[in-house]
Structures are given as C-alpha cells and as structure tokens.
Design a protein around this motif. Structure first.
Motif, PDB file in Angstrom:
ATOM      1  N   GLY A 244      37.578 -42.626 -23.569  1.00  0.00           N
ATOM      2  CA  GLY A 244      37.377 -42.700 -22.124  1.00  0.00           C
ATOM      3  C   GLY A 244      38.549 -42.121 -21.351  1.00  0.00           C
ATOM      4  N   GLU A 245      39.743 -42.376 -21.869  1.00  0.00           N
ATOM      5  CA  GLU A 245      40.961 -41.874 -21.215  1.00  0.00           C
ATOM      6  C   GLU A 245      41.005 -40.345 -21.240  1.00  0.00           C
ATOM      7  N   GLY A 248      38.206 -38.882 -19.121  1.00  0.00           N
ATOM      8  CA  GLY A 248      38.505 -39.058 -17.700  1.00  0.00           C
ATOM      9  C   GLY A 248      39.454 -37.987 -17.193  1.00  0.00           C
ATOM     10  N   ARG A 249      40.450 -37.683 -18.010  1.00  0.00           N
ATOM     11  CA  ARG A 249      41.421 -36.662 -17.621  1.00  0.00           C
ATOM     12  C   ARG A 249      40.744 -35.300 -17.476  1.00  0.00           C
ATOM     13  N   ASN A 460      31.073 -49.092 -21.195  1.00  0.00           N
ATOM     14  CA  ASN A 460      31.349 -48.827 -19.784  1.00  0.00           C
ATOM     15  C   ASN A 460      30.073 -48.866 -18.949  1.00  0.00           C
TER      16      ASN A 460
END
Length: 490
Positions: A244-245, A248-249, A460
């Motif tokens: 997810g990190e 997201g970036r 999520n």
C-alpha cells in the motif's frame, strides 16, 4: 479428468522458465521448488528479478489495448475454455497443489473446483453491461462507462495458491486488463505455471498474461512500475502495508486482502457437537494456514467445558503427516520459520496461564492439532494471527461480552456465530466489524459470487469476487457528445 492427456502441465515446456509473453528464461536465474512435507525437489522454475518484472509489464502494456478491444463474447469464450481445461485436468493438477503447498487431497480438489468457478464467473463479467446514461445540463448526451485500468499486477500467497491467484487474474482479464502476476516463490507451480498453461492452451493472446515468480524485490518492482496501473495483493498485513505504501507513492489503485484473527462465537444454546465440529474445521483446516481460519473460539462460559472437551477429542484424532499418504488430516506447515513462530505463540500463551490441552508439539514441519483453553487478551495467541493449527478458546459471560471480545481485534476479516436462536445469532452478528459474517457457520468460507475482503488490518475496504470485481478492476469514464461543436463567449 481428461484421460487422453496425462501430462497437461508438461514440465519440459516450463522447467527453469517464467511466462513473459512466452516461456522464457529469466535474468533473475532459477529457483528450486520443494515439497514442504519431505524436502524433495519437485521442479525448477524461472525466478524473476526487477528487470524481468519490467519486461513483463512492458509486454503486458503493449498487448492490453487490442485485448480491451476484443469482443466481450470472445474474451468470455477464452475464459470458459481455460476453465474447461482446469476442470478436465483437475486430477493431475491437484497432485501439484498437494506436493507444493502441503495440502491434503480434499483441500487441493476444493482449489480446483473453486478455481473453475472463479474463471466461469469472470467469463460472465466480460459480458455484463457496465455503463449508464447520465442526466445532462444541456442538449448533449452524457454517459458513463467502466473502462479497464490497463495492466493489473497480482501478488498471491502460498496457502491457496491457485484460487487466490486466479480470482484476481481471471476478473482482471475478463474486464479488458492485461496482467503481470507474481506468485509466491514457494508455490510458483500451483500459483502460476498451472494458470499460464490453461490460458496458453485456451488461446489467450500473447503478452496479455505474464507470470513471474519472484521475491520481495520483484513485488516492489511491480508496485512501482510505470506500466502497471493497479495492484491486487493477497497476503500478510505486514506485506500489505508495504504494498500500500509503495502503490500510494506511485498513485496506483491497490486492492489489499490481508490476514485475520477471526472469531467464532458459540452461544450457550448451540448444539455442542455441531459447534465443536465447526470450531475444529475452522481452526485446523489446511493446518490453520488460511486468512479466514477460526483464530478465536469464543464460548459462553456455561458450555465452555463441554465444547473444550469435544474440541480436544477431535484434535487428538487428527493425524498430521505427508498428504501423499492420504491417511492424514493435517499436512506440513510451509516452512521451519513458520513452525518456530507457531511454537513461540503457544509457549507465550502457556507462560501467561493458558492451558495446553492437546498438541503444542511438532515433528519437523508437522505441527499437531493444538487446543489452548483460558486464552485471554494480553497473550500473543489472542492478538496475533497464528497461521497454524491452534484452537484458542476464550470464554465470555454475556452476548455483549462476546461482541466486545470479537471487536477488540485490529483485524476485521470474518466471523461466525452459532446459536439455536436465529434472531439472537443475527443480533450478535450485526454488531461485528467484519467483511464477512457467517451465521450458524464457522469462519472459513469463500467463493466467486461474494465480495471477499476485510476491514482494519485485514484490508483497505476493497473486495474481490462477485459484484465487487467490476468496481475494483475497472474505472469510470464520463463521455459527453454534442451533435456538432458550438462556440463559447471567448
């Protein structure tokens, strides 16, 4: 089973290779696939690194446009053909699932059966209407349609390698996306090679599906690749947070289906034998290596002793061993590190006052069906997903107390409630913060027609399966149409 073709998988075609448009050697080299039950080497496959992922993503992007323009009825035909091939060769392919993931035969056959259903469900998605006309503010026509994202990256785990790969792959393909898939490197055959073979034989155009077994660096490359628009990830909460990190970036859409600490609530009016049977199945199936496994058996204190005795009796009669012998209920744990983690959690519970009533020991990778009674908050066994065959019994005094215990988890995947009073079970169930709720059933349920996923540390808020597939694997496009262009005041 297709008797004419005993060697559908045909190892000569893919040994030492991955599927990047076609069977090809990888820059990342090769990896041996071993049987967790006995350590024998089953095969060698291509092991992809970041360069291989980049190549696969480029091939997928190049192939996606014409695949999206392929008539929906033709996409559906290819998917149904792939499902036919999986079904016809199920007997042969189930053997690979058993040997590679430590599955007993019935569990391997569930994967074949569900895999077929997921692909057939996807074929129906291909021909499902997905647009609507919109109200306008002037004379032009306005409509909205769902369009594919482009390339979808899929990352799947070792425990149900075929089903947890194909449920995302088939839906993504059906809706006009191309796919790059990274199966777990411990199960690249059931989670990858089988899928490549059925779609190859079904006539899927080159480049539309690419399968690259690899490690964390390959997963990271997939999440950051500019040619990949979306990631569908199934795995641990820790792995999912990392995915997810990175997504997201890079502003990618991401679907996360993560772990669970799933509560089975047994109310005091439940049938004792049936309730214990549900708890045993939920806790011990596939050695507990299932995201929906029953992680907590919450039992009304009035029947705690009766349920515990029955669960212990069941645990003592579930032999663990090599599934190829067909005489076992539990196969091997996937790795020595995982065995050590299960032992750590059991030992912590006992040190903090839980009672070990069955199991708690292992012979190599074979962990005995284990029952811990008197489990309480503060024990690792209460808080963490174990991914081993451990039934954790927790008692409660009131229905409200059961709800509070179940909802105290950071996870929110599945829950079950068992009661002779349907209204009471429903009233309890309605207050549980989970993505899937099973009334008068245990927690391990899945299938192609339901939106599957969880909340909190379990995901999520995204879902895979059923009506959720169209929302997840496509996005809206607004189209407005004027008969002819008109001037503006400027």
């Amino acid at each position: 089973m297709n008797m004419h073709n005993r060697n559908f998988l045909d190892a000569g075609r893919w040994t030492g290779r991955a599927f990047i448009s076609e069977w090809a050697e990888t820059r990342g080299g090769t990896i041996d696939v071993t049987n967790p039950a006995n350590g024998t080497v089953l095969a060698s496959v291509g092991y992809g690194g970041p360069e291989d992922v980049a190549q696969a993503a480029g091939e997928a992007r190049a192939a996606q446009k014409s695949w999206a323009k392929t008539l929906p009825v033709e996409r559906a035909r290819i998917l149904n053909k792939a499902a036919d091939l999986l079904e016809e060769n199920g007997g042969e392919l189930a053997q690979w699932i058993m040997k590679e993931s430590g599955s007993i035969h019935p569990k391997a056959m569930i994967e074949i059966e569900h895999g077929v259903l997921f692909i057939r469900h996807a074929a129906m998605l291909a021909i499902t209407p997905t647009g609507m006309f919109l109200p306008g503010m002037d004379a032009r026509a306005n409509y909205a349609r769902r369009v594919p994202h482009g390339v979808v990256g899929v990352i799947s785990p070792f425990n149900f390698p075929l089903v947890l790969s194909v449920r995302s792959i088939a839906a993504a393909l059906a809706l006009g996306n191309a796919v790059v898939h990274k199966p777990d490197p411990r199960t690249p055959i059931s989670g990858g090679i089988i899928i490549a073979r059925i779609f190859e034989e079904a006539g899927l155009p080159k480049g539309v599906l690419n399968i690259v077994p690899g490690g964390a660096d390959a997963g990271e490359a997939l999440c950051s690749d500019p040619n990949v628009a979306m990631i569908s990830f199934t795995g641990s909460a820790r792995g999912g947070a990392r995915v997810g990190e990175v997504c997201g970036r890079h502003l990618k859409r991401v679907q996360l289906e993560l772990g669970g600490k799933n509560a089975l609530i047994i109310l005091d009016d439940a049938d004792l034998d049936i309730a214990a049977s549900n708890a045993a199945w939920g806790a011990f199936l596939h050695q507990g290596q299932i995201c929906m496994a029953t992680g907590l058996v919450l039992v009304d204190e009035k029947i705690e002793q009766a349920i515990t005795e029955r669960l212990v009796a069941k645990a003592l009669h579930l032999p663990a061993g090599d599934p190829s012998s067909d005489q076992v209920a539990l196969g091997p744990i996937i790795s020595d590190a995982q065995v050590a983690n299960i032992q750590r959690i059991v030992d912590d519970a006992v040190a903090k006052g839980a009672r070990l009533l069955a199991g708690g020991t292992h012979d190599g990778r074979f962990y005995a069906a284990t029952v811990l009674a008197g489990v309480q908050p503060g024990m690792v066994a209460f808080e963490e997903e174990i991914f081993g065959p451990v039934a954790c019994i927790v008692s409660f005094k009131t229905d409200e107390g059961a709800i509070e215990l179940a909802n105290s988890s950071e996870y929110g995947l599945a829950a079950g409630v068992i009661s002779a009073n349907l209204g009471r079970a429903m009233a309890v169930g309605d207050q549980l913060n989970v993505g899937q709720l099973h009334i008068n059933d245990q927690t391990v349920n899945g299938g192609p027609y339901a939106p599957f996923g969880g909340r909190g540390k379990s995901g999520n808020g995204t879902r895979v399966g059923g009506p959720a597939d169209i929302e997840e694997f496509t996005q809206w496009q607004w189209v407005s149409v004027k008969d002819k262009a008109t001037p503006y005041p400027f």
